[in-house]
Design a protein around this motif. Structure first.
Motif, PDB file in Angstrom:
ATOM      1  N   ALA A  54     -51.646  -9.620 134.080  1.00 11.67           N
ATOM      2  CA  ALA A  54     -52.801  -9.015 133.545  1.00 11.67           C
ATOM      3  C   ALA A  54     -52.378  -7.639 133.152  1.00 11.67           C
ATOM      4  O   ALA A  54     -53.004  -7.247 131.885  1.00 11.67           O
ATOM      5  N   PHE A  55     -51.330  -6.913 133.631  1.00 11.12           N
ATOM      6  CA  PHE A  55     -50.763  -5.638 133.091  1.00 11.12           C
ATOM      7  C   PHE A  55     -50.499  -5.854 131.529  1.00 11.12           C
ATOM      8  O   PHE A  55     -50.792  -5.151 130.751  1.00 11.12           O
ATOM      9  N   ILE A  56     -49.457  -6.748 131.432  1.00  8.01           N
ATOM     10  CA  ILE A  56     -49.236  -7.122 130.000  1.00  8.01           C
ATOM     11  C   ILE A  56     -50.056  -7.713 129.099  1.00  8.01           C
ATOM     12  O   ILE A  56     -50.186  -7.035 127.910  1.00  8.01           O
ATOM     13  N   GLU A  57     -50.929  -8.355 129.312  1.00 13.05           N
ATOM     14  CA  GLU A  57     -52.078  -8.861 128.726  1.00 13.05           C
ATOM     15  C   GLU A  57     -52.851  -7.670 127.924  1.00 13.05           C
ATOM     16  O   GLU A  57     -53.455  -7.679 127.027  1.00 13.05           O
ATOM     17  N   LYS A  58     -53.116  -6.479 128.973  1.00 15.18           N
ATOM     18  CA  LYS A  58     -53.886  -5.709 128.407  1.00 15.18           C
ATOM     19  C   LYS A  58     -53.122  -4.575 127.796  1.00 15.18           C
ATOM     20  O   LYS A  58     -53.893  -3.464 127.671  1.00 15.18           O
ATOM     21  N   GLY A  59     -51.969  -4.772 127.491  1.00 17.55           N
ATOM     22  CA  GLY A  59     -51.276  -3.777 126.797  1.00 17.55           C
ATOM     23  C   GLY A  59     -50.106  -3.209 127.319  1.00 17.55           C
ATOM     24  O   GLY A  59     -49.526  -1.939 126.992  1.00 17.55           O
ATOM     25  N   GLY A  60     -49.950  -3.103 128.756  1.00 17.67           N
ATOM     26  CA  GLY A  60     -49.131  -2.457 129.541  1.00 17.67           C
ATOM     27  C   GLY A  60     -47.565  -2.648 129.094  1.00 17.67           C
ATOM     28  O   GLY A  60     -47.434  -3.623 128.608  1.00 17.67           O
ATOM     29  N   GLN A  61     -46.566  -1.675 129.127  1.00 16.53           N
ATOM     30  CA  GLN A  61     -45.259  -2.086 128.678  1.00 16.53           C
ATOM     31  C   GLN A  61     -44.281  -1.959 130.158  1.00 16.53           C
ATOM     32  O   GLN A  61     -44.740  -1.060 131.094  1.00 16.53           O
ATOM     33  N   VAL A  62     -43.401  -2.762 130.277  1.00  9.81           N
ATOM     34  CA  VAL A  62     -42.475  -2.666 131.313  1.00  9.81           C
ATOM     35  C   VAL A  62     -41.152  -2.548 130.858  1.00  9.81           C
ATOM     36  O   VAL A  62     -40.834  -3.261 129.805  1.00  9.81           O
ATOM     37  N   LEU A  63     -40.394  -1.467 131.359  1.00 10.78           N
ATOM     38  CA  LEU A  63     -39.107  -0.996 131.013  1.00 10.78           C
ATOM     39  C   LEU A  63     -38.196  -1.251 132.053  1.00 10.78           C
ATOM     40  O   LEU A  63     -38.423  -1.032 133.088  1.00 10.78           O
ATOM     41  N   SER A  90     -29.331 -10.364 128.938  1.00 10.62           N
ATOM     42  CA  SER A  90     -29.937 -11.735 128.772  1.00 10.62           C
ATOM     43  C   SER A  90     -30.660 -12.304 129.795  1.00 10.62           C
ATOM     44  O   SER A  90     -31.354 -13.385 129.564  1.00 10.62           O
ATOM     45  N   ASP A  91     -30.511 -11.690 131.108  1.00 10.61           N
ATOM     46  CA  ASP A  91     -31.379 -12.280 132.115  1.00 10.61           C
ATOM     47  C   ASP A  91     -32.923 -11.642 132.439  1.00 10.61           C
ATOM     48  O   ASP A  91     -33.650 -12.254 133.085  1.00 10.61           O
ATOM     49  N   VAL A  92     -33.081 -10.687 131.309  1.00  8.98           N
ATOM     50  CA  VAL A  92     -34.436  -9.776 131.513  1.00  8.98           C
ATOM     51  C   VAL A  92     -35.431 -10.539 130.710  1.00  8.98           C
ATOM     52  O   VAL A  92     -35.253 -11.219 129.618  1.00  8.98           O
ATOM     53  N   ASP A  93     -36.602 -10.609 131.453  1.00  6.09           N
ATOM     54  CA  ASP A  93     -38.022 -11.194 130.767  1.00  6.09           C
ATOM     55  C   ASP A  93     -37.918 -10.644 129.096  1.00  6.09           C
ATOM     56  O   ASP A  93     -37.788  -9.104 128.983  1.00  6.09           O
ATOM     57  N   LYS A  94     -38.100 -11.561 128.225  1.00  4.57           N
ATOM     58  CA  LYS A  94     -38.211 -11.194 126.770  1.00  4.57           C
ATOM     59  C   LYS A  94     -39.242  -9.870 126.470  1.00  4.57           C
ATOM     60  O   LYS A  94     -39.266  -9.376 125.606  1.00  4.57           O
ATOM     61  N   ARG A  95     -40.264  -9.962 127.287  1.00  4.98           N
ATOM     62  CA  ARG A  95     -41.263  -9.011 127.293  1.00  4.98           C
ATOM     63  C   ARG A  95     -41.180  -7.579 127.569  1.00  4.98           C
ATOM     64  O   ARG A  95     -42.012  -6.575 127.267  1.00  4.98           O
ATOM     65  N   PHE A  96     -39.956  -7.445 128.147  1.00  3.04           N
ATOM     66  CA  PHE A  96     -39.580  -6.144 128.677  1.00  3.04           C
ATOM     67  C   PHE A  96     -38.556  -5.442 127.711  1.00  3.04           C
ATOM     68  O   PHE A  96     -37.942  -6.105 127.232  1.00  3.04           O
ATOM     69  N   GLU A  97     -38.286  -4.266 127.784  1.00  2.00           N
ATOM     70  CA  GLU A  97     -37.416  -3.355 127.038  1.00  2.00           C
ATOM     71  C   GLU A  97     -36.444  -2.917 127.816  1.00  2.00           C
ATOM     72  O   GLU A  97     -37.071  -2.046 128.953  1.00  2.00           O
ATOM     73  N   VAL A  98     -35.286  -2.739 127.683  1.00  2.00           N
ATOM     74  CA  VAL A  98     -34.217  -2.124 128.454  1.00  2.00           C
ATOM     75  C   VAL A  98     -34.327  -0.484 127.622  1.00  2.00           C
ATOM     76  O   VAL A  98     -33.912  -0.307 126.344  1.00  2.00           O
TER      77      VAL A  98
END
Length: 125
Positions: A74-83, A97-105
């Motif tokens: 829900a957080f990602i769908e509503k525009g939240g970012q995970v870093l 390469s193990d990290v969810d592609k929706r997250f940014e390092v």
């Protein structure tokens, strides 16, 4: 560099060390979005293990909280970012390469920049 946001939550624990903090981190970040603020959750220290796809699927502390995996979606769908802290990943043996592609390092410099530009923050450590 990730986008600066009004709210920044930093999470330090993984699902084995403290599932309560994970749930609270994504609950509060979701509340910030519902109130019209932009929001970020940064995974640091042991929380970098949560950056792997489906890592939150079995995190459910029960009522009145929703399961952490649902909160994340829900957080990602509503525009939240995970870093994810890159140095913490290296220290904990998590590969990019193990990290969810929706997250940014991100780097430590990015963490400081995000915190200094946020209107508010919550550290769960």
């Amino acid at each position: 560099m990730a986008n600066t946001t009004d709210y920044v939550g930093t999470l330090f624990d993984n699902s084995e060390s403290n599932p309560n903090k994970i749930t609270v981190a994504f609950t509060m970040a979701g509340v910030a979005l519902k109130k019209g603020h932009s929001a970020t959750v940064i995974l640091m220290v042991d929380a970098v293990h949560l950056a792997k796809p489906n890592a939150l699927d079995n995190v459910d502390i029960g009522d009145p909280f929703e399961p952490a995996g649902e909160l994340l979606e829900a957080f990602i769908e509503k525009g939240g970012q995970v870093l994810v802290c890159g140095a913490c990943m290296k220290h904990n043996g998590v590969e990019e390469s193990d990290v969810d592609k929706r997250f940014e390092v991100i780097s430590g410099d990015d963490v400081v920049e995000l915190l200094m530009n946020a209107k508010g923050s919550l550290q769960l450590n």
